[in-house]
Design an enzyme around this catalytic site. Structure first.
Site, short mmCIF file in Angstrom:
data_model
loop_
_atom_site.label_atom_id
_atom_site.label_comp_id
_atom_site.label_asym_id
_atom_site.label_seq_id
_atom_site.Cartn_x
_atom_site.Cartn_y
_atom_site.Cartn_z
N HIS A 4 0.82 -1.18 0.08
CA HIS A 4 0.03 -0.06 -0.03
C HIS A 4 0.90 1.06 0.03
O HIS A 4 0.29 2.42 -0.42
CB HIS A 4 -0.95 -0.01 1.27
CG HIS A 4 -0.22 0.32 2.49
ND1 HIS A 4 0.05 -0.85 3.40
CD2 HIS A 4 0.06 1.45 3.06
CE1 HIS A 4 0.39 -0.33 4.65
NE2 HIS A 4 0.32 1.26 4.56
N ASP A 50 0.35 -7.67 1.47
CA ASP A 50 0.67 -6.32 1.60
C ASP A 50 2.24 -5.95 1.69
O ASP A 50 2.73 -5.19 2.61
CB ASP A 50 -0.05 -5.62 2.87
CG ASP A 50 -0.08 -4.18 2.82
OD1 ASP A 50 0.32 -3.53 1.63
OD2 ASP A 50 -1.07 -3.63 3.43
N GLY A 84 3.18 6.23 7.85
CA GLY A 84 4.71 6.52 7.58
C GLY A 84 5.60 5.46 8.09
O GLY A 84 6.56 5.40 7.51
N ASN A 85 4.96 4.72 9.06
CA ASN A 85 5.97 3.69 9.66
C ASN A 85 5.71 2.62 8.92
O ASN A 85 6.52 1.32 9.06
CB ASN A 85 5.36 3.34 11.11
CG ASN A 85 6.18 3.88 12.18
OD1 ASN A 85 5.84 4.89 13.08
ND2 ASN A 85 7.53 3.61 12.19
N SER A 86 4.73 2.47 7.86
CA SER A 86 4.48 1.23 6.95
C SER A 86 5.46 0.64 6.55
O SER A 86 6.18 1.89 5.42
CB SER A 86 3.29 1.73 6.03
OG SER A 86 1.98 1.84 6.74
#
Length: 271
Positions: free
Chosen positions: A85, A110, A181-183
């Site tokens: 994503h 993901d 933003g940690n994704s």
């Protein structure tokens, strides 16, 4: 007789000197559609007419930053792992201001695999040979709220559950705080080995509206075993850490994570 002959000669010569009226008209018509038979002086040089402009197409300069996430190096050849994503809808991806390539993405996991220049020092993240246990210490690294916060952000917590939301076996629940933003960032154990890839957090407002209670530190990571499977499926062999690797002190662990974790930026033409 001589006078008549002379007059006939004069009239004949006069007829040859004057062009036929119909022949002259035909020649004029022919000259409008065909090139002249003999060269004619060229007119003074002129600037060529401008060619019609091609249809407007988006240029790289028209692309604007649409979002950002986190990625981390998993091979010395420059492969990085992030979330699918994070790269969705991106026309260009950049790390450290330089373009990188999207190699593969899997929506069900993901996860996404991207390729940048090889690490100069060859430092890559190593994966834990075994899954993280319940209540194991977890450290998460990433670049949350880019533009508001600066530099690498590191938080700590534990494995809260071995499964994700609704019993999802692909993910595990962690208590380490994460933000947008940690994704795509690494979740590592006390020895610095990757045991998960940060993927999401529980929507606190949605849960509060439904239950009347605000959930705290309910976050999720794709399990390390799933990340290793994804890498194998796309031709990249994960580097494994030692089975009995020693615990690393928190400061050294933060420095190690700083060496392999990167901010990934997504660019696209605004719609």
């Amino acid at each position: 007789m001589e006078g008549i002959a002379s007059m006939a000669t004069i009239l004949a010569e006069a007829g040859q000197d004057q062009p036929n009226e119909h022949a002259s008209l035909d020649a004029m018509r022919e000259g409008m559609t065909a090139p002249p038979a003999t060269p004619v002086p060229s007119p003074a040089p002129q600037q060529p007419a401008a060619a019609p402009a091609p249809p407007a197409t988006p240029k790289p300069s028209d692309q604007a930053l649409q979002g950002s996430g986190t990625a981390f190096f998993v091979s010395e050849q420059g492969h990085l792992i992030t979330n699918a994503h994070v790269v969705e809808g991106c026309e260009a991806l950049k790390i450290d201001g330089r373009p990188v390539s999207l190699l593969a993405a899997d929506e069900s996991f993901d996860l996404a695999l991207i390729k940048a220049a090889p690490q100069e020092a060859g430092v890559v993240a190593k994966f834990a040979p075994r899954p993280a246990g319940l209540n194991a210490d977890i450290t998460v690294a990433g670049y949350p709220l880019a533009g508001l916060l600066s530099g690498l952000n590191v938080t700590r917590g534990s494995v809260s559950s071995l499964k994700g939301l609704g019993g999802d076996a692909i993910r595990m629940q962690i208590s380490a705080p994460v933000q947008p933003g940690n994704s795509g960032g690494p979740a590592v154990d006390a020895a610095g080995r990757v045991v998960g890839v940060v993927v999401s957090k529980l929507d606190a407002k949605l849960v509060a509206d439904a239950t009347g209670d605000i959930p705290q530190n309910v976050n999720f990571a794709v399990r390390g075993e799933i990340a290793k499977l994804f890498m194998f499926q796309n031709g990249v062999e994960p580097v494994l850490g030692d089975e009995d690797a020693p615990t690393i002190d928190p400061v050294t662990l933060g420095k190690n994570l700083e060496g392999v974790t990167r901010l990934v930026e997504c660019y696209a033409v605004p719609k």
